[in-house]
Design a protein around this motif. Structure first.
Motif, short mmCIF file in Angstrom:
data_model
loop_
_atom_site.label_atom_id
_atom_site.label_comp_id
_atom_site.label_asym_id
_atom_site.label_seq_id
_atom_site.Cartn_x
_atom_site.Cartn_y
_atom_site.Cartn_z
N PRO A 219 0.80 -1.24 -0.17
CA PRO A 219 0.01 0.16 -0.11
C PRO A 219 0.74 1.28 0.06
CG PRO A 219 -0.80 -1.48 1.63
CD PRO A 219 0.64 -2.03 1.02
N GLU A 220 0.31 2.27 -0.79
CA GLU A 220 1.23 3.53 -0.84
C GLU A 220 0.18 4.37 -0.21
OE1 GLU A 220 2.98 4.88 -4.59
OE2 GLU A 220 1.64 6.74 -4.30
N ILE A 221 0.51 5.10 0.97
CA ILE A 221 -0.40 6.26 1.53
C ILE A 221 -0.14 7.51 1.33
CG2 ILE A 221 -0.57 7.06 4.28
CD1 ILE A 221 -0.70 3.85 3.82
N ALA A 222 -1.27 8.27 1.34
CA ALA A 222 -1.14 9.69 0.92
C ALA A 222 -2.24 10.39 1.31
CB ALA A 222 -1.28 9.47 -0.67
N LYS A 223 -2.21 11.81 1.66
CA LYS A 223 -3.12 12.63 2.16
C LYS A 223 -4.07 13.02 1.00
CE LYS A 223 -4.08 14.02 5.95
NZ LYS A 223 -4.86 13.62 6.82
N VAL A 224 -5.24 13.08 0.95
CA VAL A 224 -6.12 13.69 -0.11
C VAL A 224 -7.24 14.30 0.81
CG1 VAL A 224 -7.76 13.56 -1.92
CG2 VAL A 224 -6.09 11.90 -1.57
N ASN A 225 -6.88 15.77 0.80
CA ASN A 225 -7.61 16.71 1.52
C ASN A 225 -7.60 16.06 3.05
OD1 ASN A 225 -8.44 18.11 -0.80
ND2 ASN A 225 -10.33 17.03 -1.02
N ARG A 226 -8.82 16.09 3.66
CA ARG A 226 -8.69 15.60 5.20
C ARG A 226 -8.71 14.37 5.41
NH1 ARG A 226 -14.84 16.61 6.47
NH2 ARG A 226 -15.49 14.56 7.05
N LEU A 227 -8.87 13.33 4.29
CA LEU A 227 -8.60 11.87 4.00
C LEU A 227 -7.43 11.16 4.02
CD1 LEU A 227 -11.66 11.01 1.86
CD2 LEU A 227 -11.51 11.41 4.39
N THR A 228 -7.21 10.05 4.49
CA THR A 228 -5.84 9.53 4.27
C THR A 228 -6.32 8.42 3.62
OG1 THR A 228 -5.16 10.23 6.56
CG2 THR A 228 -3.84 8.46 5.33
N THR A 229 -5.24 8.27 2.29
CA THR A 229 -5.67 6.93 1.68
C THR A 229 -4.33 5.95 1.36
OG1 THR A 229 -4.80 8.05 -0.44
CG2 THR A 229 -7.07 8.66 0.10
N ALA A 230 -4.84 4.75 1.09
CA ALA A 230 -3.63 3.67 0.77
C ALA A 230 -4.27 3.23 -0.63
CB ALA A 230 -3.84 2.63 2.03
N THR A 238 -7.02 -2.30 -8.96
CA THR A 238 -6.59 -1.32 -8.17
C THR A 238 -7.45 -0.93 -6.96
OG1 THR A 238 -5.04 -0.25 -9.99
CG2 THR A 238 -5.69 1.23 -8.32
N TYR A 239 -7.00 -0.58 -5.86
CA TYR A 239 -7.82 -0.67 -4.56
C TYR A 239 -7.22 0.84 -4.18
CZ TYR A 239 -8.74 -5.61 -4.62
OH TYR A 239 -9.27 -6.91 -5.04
N VAL A 240 -8.26 1.59 -3.57
CA VAL A 240 -8.05 2.74 -2.85
C VAL A 240 -8.76 2.82 -1.50
CG1 VAL A 240 -8.06 5.35 -2.79
CG2 VAL A 240 -7.48 4.12 -4.84
N LEU A 241 -8.15 2.72 -0.51
CA LEU A 241 -8.77 2.84 0.63
C LEU A 241 -8.83 4.03 1.25
CD1 LEU A 241 -10.34 1.56 3.17
CD2 LEU A 241 -8.41 0.55 4.12
N ALA A 242 -9.82 4.84 1.41
CA ALA A 242 -9.86 5.92 1.94
C ALA A 242 -10.49 6.13 3.53
CB ALA A 242 -10.71 7.14 1.18
N VAL A 243 -9.96 6.88 4.49
CA VAL A 243 -10.61 6.82 5.95
C VAL A 243 -10.55 8.39 6.12
CG1 VAL A 243 -9.42 4.69 6.29
CG2 VAL A 243 -8.22 6.66 7.22
N LEU A 250 -5.70 4.50 9.76
CA LEU A 250 -5.87 3.61 8.36
C LEU A 250 -5.34 2.33 8.51
CD1 LEU A 250 -6.29 3.77 5.27
CD2 LEU A 250 -3.90 4.60 5.09
N ARG A 251 -3.96 2.16 9.08
CA ARG A 251 -3.49 0.87 8.92
C ARG A 251 -4.24 -0.17 9.65
NH1 ARG A 251 1.14 0.81 6.58
NH2 ARG A 251 2.32 2.79 5.77
#
Lengths: 254, 170
Positions: A219-230, A238-243, A250-251
């Protein structure tokens, strides 16, 4: 100009602004000097305006917003050599397209890369959306996508962390740039902000739809606005998990 | 040409007024942040198409407003308005009464104003834009801006004048 006409003009007057030099207010302002009742009304209008203006201006800007905007821009920034290459290829493409479609040139395409996809997912998660299927049963959600009638992407794998530590809430099928995407919504158990239906979102699409998305199972972690994504890719999906939380949170769901 | 403008300096100059405009429309920090970020994302990808650097401010406000309307369209259809039904007289609303309201109450009241008037009213109070700029942002003639404002202000102040939590003021 009578008092009523003057009021209709002056109700749009903003004290302390360039409106004072605006000629459309000049005559009505002069009328205030001649009409004490109008002057009293005008003074009250200015006081109400100032009080309401203060309320509007009191909305404090989040501390990190500026840095987030600039950081998001960097995600989209390409190296110079790549820009030059893209420009060269783009110039050739434009010439070819211009020749081919000269009388009716096509509109410029929307951004079609992974960064744009991930940004759209982040916005989608936080927007008001209606669940196409509201259920806490992951098997029913799988059948929903498996049926082929509802859109989305079938044959995905839900991470063990999500299975163990979150409850399903429902799902939505949608398309991005014409490519099907499955959105599976989960609840972490934390209190939800008002109007929010879930706080964990798993997006699945075919890797072929977004070739520049991370291609490994790590998983590659990145912030998108106030969310954290993997983001990860496995078996062509391709999976994107946003929390709605930080990386540590997230982990727990990977 | 606008493409020569440095992205970070454009952000530094306009992110606060854009956020305040977004907040007045959405009333939540998260949505306002998203709307502001989305606006600068559009600027990053399409801002180079703007030829006149002096139009950056109205371009950004226009874009934010369009993104907002686009997101609203997904949620709800626009209601129809009978403009003539709205009284143009401002109700009696005293400064003392307004001082008893907080920002959330004022923005809740704005949310109850017909949607077509919300943006002009927010821009009116945030006063970052002249009437000419408001007309450009909303893409309507100046006369339309003024009539929408008159009706929007009357609606807002009417709602605030009847705010039940307010102590006195009429």
């Amino acid at each position: 100009m009578n008092s009523r006409e003057a009021k209709e003009i002056l109700m749009l007057y903003r004290p302390g602004t360039a409106d004072a030099e605006d000629s459309s207010f000049a005559e009505a302002l002069q009328e205030c000097g001649r009409d004490p009742e109008l002057k009293r009304w005008f003074d009250e209008h200015c006081a109400v305006y100032t009080a309401l203006r203060t309320r509007f201006k009191e909305a404090g800007v989040p501390e990190a917003l500026k840095e987030q905007i600039i950081a998001e821009r960097r995600v989209h920034t390409q190296p110079l050599w790549r820009k030059a290459a893209v420009l060269a290829v783009g110039a050739i493409a434009v010439i070819v397209l211009a020749i081919q479609f000269w009388p009716n040139p096509a509109p410029p395409p929307e951004p079609h890369d992974f960064a744009a996809y991930r940004t759209e997912l982040g916005s989608m998660a936080l927007r008001a959306y209606g669940m196409q299927l509201a259920t806490n049963d992951l098997d029913r959600i799988r059948e929903f996508f498996q049926s082929g009638d509802n859109g989305g992407v079938p044959n995905y794998t839900v991470p063990e962390g999500l299975r163990q530590n979150a409850a399903a809430a429902g799902c939505v099928a949608f398309t991005w740039q014409g490519k099907p995407v499955s959105m599976i919504c989960f609840l972490s158990g934390k209190p939800l902000p008002q109007g929010q239906l879930s706080d964990l979102w798993l997006f699945v699409t075919d890797h072929a739809s977004i070739p520049d998305a991370p291609g490994t199972a790590q998983p590659e972690i990145a912030k998108v606005n106030r969310l954290t994504t993997a983001t990860w890719t496995a078996n062509g999906k391709t999976y994107v998990l946003a929390v709605d939380g930080d990386e540590e949170f997230l982990r727990k769901f990977l | 040409m606008a493409s020569s403008l440095d992205f970070e300096s454009v952000v530094a100059r306009y992110y606060e007024p854009l956020y305040q405009f977004a907040f007045s429309l959405t009333r939540t920090e998260a949505d306002a942040s998203d709307l502001t970020q989305q606006t600068f994302y559009v600027w990053a990808t399409k801002g180079h198409q703007l030829r006149d650097a002096s139009k950056v401010k109205t371009w950004l406000f226009t874009t934010l407003h369009r993104v907002f309307l686009e997101s609203r369209r997904r949620e709800t259809r626009f209601p129809h308005f009978k403009l003539d039904d709205v009284p143009l007289e401002l109700p009696a609303l005293s400064p003392a009464a307004v001082s008893q309201l907080d920002t959330a109450q004022v923005l809740q009241a704005l949310a109850r104003v017909d949607i077509i008037y919300q943006a002009p009213v927010a821009l009116f109070y945030l006063e970052d834009c002249s009437y000419k700029e408001i007309a450009e942002i909303l893409d309507v003639p100046m006369g339309t801006v003024k009539s929408r404002l008159a009706r929007g202000l009357a609606q807002l102040q009417n709602i605030l004048a009847n705010e039940p939590t307010r102590k006195g003021g009429q």
